[in-house]
Design a protein around this motif. Structure first.
Motif, PDB file in Angstrom:
ATOM      1  N   PRO A  40       0.838  -1.209   0.000  1.00  0.00           N
ATOM      2  CA  PRO A  40       0.000   0.000   0.000  1.00  0.00           C
ATOM      3  C   PRO A  40       0.872   1.258   0.000  1.00  0.00           C
ATOM      4  CG  PRO A  40      -0.688  -1.529   1.722  1.00  0.00           C
ATOM      5  CD  PRO A  40       0.583  -2.066   1.150  1.00  0.00           C
ATOM      6  N   GLN A  41       0.476   2.242  -0.792  1.00  0.00           N
ATOM      7  CA  GLN A  41       1.232   3.484  -0.932  1.00  0.00           C
ATOM      8  C   GLN A  41       0.356   4.672  -0.550  1.00  0.00           C
ATOM      9  OE1 GLN A  41       4.545   3.547  -2.184  1.00  0.00           O
ATOM     10  NE2 GLN A  41       4.399   1.333  -2.019  1.00  0.00           N
ATOM     11  N   GLN A  42       0.984   5.701   0.008  1.00  0.00           N
ATOM     12  CA  GLN A  42       0.289   6.960   0.259  1.00  0.00           C
ATOM     13  C   GLN A  42       0.035   7.648  -1.077  1.00  0.00           C
ATOM     14  OE1 GLN A  42      -0.759   8.525   2.952  1.00  0.00           O
ATOM     15  NE2 GLN A  42       0.097   7.261   4.575  1.00  0.00           N
ATOM     16  N   PRO A  43      -1.049   8.402  -1.197  1.00  0.00           N
ATOM     17  CA  PRO A  43      -1.227   9.201  -2.421  1.00  0.00           C
ATOM     18  C   PRO A  43      -0.079  10.207  -2.574  1.00  0.00           C
ATOM     19  CG  PRO A  43      -3.271   9.116  -1.154  1.00  0.00           C
ATOM     20  CD  PRO A  43      -2.200   8.498  -0.304  1.00  0.00           C
ATOM     21  N   VAL A  46      -0.278  13.484  -0.574  1.00  0.00           N
ATOM     22  CA  VAL A  46       0.008  13.356   0.855  1.00  0.00           C
ATOM     23  C   VAL A  46       1.509  13.279   1.083  1.00  0.00           C
ATOM     24  CG1 VAL A  46      -0.260  11.843   2.862  1.00  0.00           C
ATOM     25  CG2 VAL A  46      -2.203  12.274   1.365  1.00  0.00           C
ATOM     26  N   THR A  47       2.178  12.487   0.257  1.00  0.00           N
ATOM     27  CA  THR A  47       3.624  12.336   0.405  1.00  0.00           C
ATOM     28  C   THR A  47       4.345  13.653   0.163  1.00  0.00           C
ATOM     29  OG1 THR A  47       3.435  10.053  -0.348  1.00  0.00           O
ATOM     30  CG2 THR A  47       5.623  11.029  -0.394  1.00  0.00           C
ATOM     31  N   GLU A  50       3.659  16.023   3.094  1.00  0.00           N
ATOM     32  CA  GLU A  50       4.465  15.672   4.262  1.00  0.00           C
ATOM     33  C   GLU A  50       5.923  16.083   4.063  1.00  0.00           C
ATOM     34  OE1 GLU A  50       3.849  11.518   4.830  1.00  0.00           O
ATOM     35  OE2 GLU A  50       1.889  11.787   5.760  1.00  0.00           O
ATOM     36  N   HIS A  74      12.822   2.734   8.245  1.00  0.00           N
ATOM     37  CA  HIS A  74      11.514   2.416   7.687  1.00  0.00           C
ATOM     38  C   HIS A  74      11.385   0.898   7.564  1.00  0.00           C
ATOM     39  CE1 HIS A  74      10.564   6.577   6.841  1.00  0.00           C
ATOM     40  NE2 HIS A  74      11.793   6.719   6.363  1.00  0.00           N
TER      41      HIS A  74
END
Length: 160
Positions: A40-43, A46-47, A50, A74
């Motif tokens: 799963p990846q952040q949109p 959003v990345t 951040e 990570h």
């Protein structure tokens, strides 16, 4: 005696094993490139948001003389393991191809294993290089976009 040497040259077991390993590495690399990422990846918004917030906080801490936070490791994802596996298969294909060359096996099988393993590694390196360049451009554009925030923090250092 000549027949036994020729029979051994026809049995390119290590060479064909290198070919099969190189083919598997190349297929895995292409699947990872085209079908991934599997974790799963952040949109992207959003990345990038951040990243922009972290750049601003880091600059503010630096200007205030506060220490930066400790690096955080990570966790590895399935994508990391797939990329490592493809790289290991490619390296193994090259090693098996070289071993087959040393054993004087049929040249077609040995060279194809080395070529497929090298191609898999080349595709991985090429995609990583392109991603690094695009990432650097995105970060540069982000910093340029935040120049008003940075000009307030750095006292006009970024004014053009």
């Amino acid at each position: 005696m000549a027949g036994s040497g020729q029979a051994q040259a026809q049995r390119a077991t290590v060479g064909w094993l290198g070919f099969a390993t190189g083919a598997a590495a190349l297929i895995a690399t292409l699947v990872i490139f085209w079908a991934g990422p599997f974790a799963p990846q952040q949109p992207a918004g959003v990345t990038i948001g951040e990243l922009a917030a972290e750049i601003a906080r880091s600059a503010a801490r630096s200007m205030a003389g506060q220490p930066q936070p400790e690096p955080v490791a990570h966790p590895r994802t399935v994508d990391d393991y797939l990329e490592i596996g493809a790289g290991v298969l490619a390296g193994l294909a090259i090693v098996l191809g070289v071993a087959a060359l040393i054993r004087h096996e049929r040249r077609a099988a040995t060279v194809s294993g080395i070529a497929l393993g090298g191609l898999a590694i080349g595709i991985q390196l090429f995609t990583y290089t392109v991603m690094l360049i695009v990432g650097a451009l995105v970060i540069s554009a982000l910093i340029y976009t935040l120049r008003d925030v940075f000009s307030d923090i750095f006292g006009g250092l970024f004014d053009g």
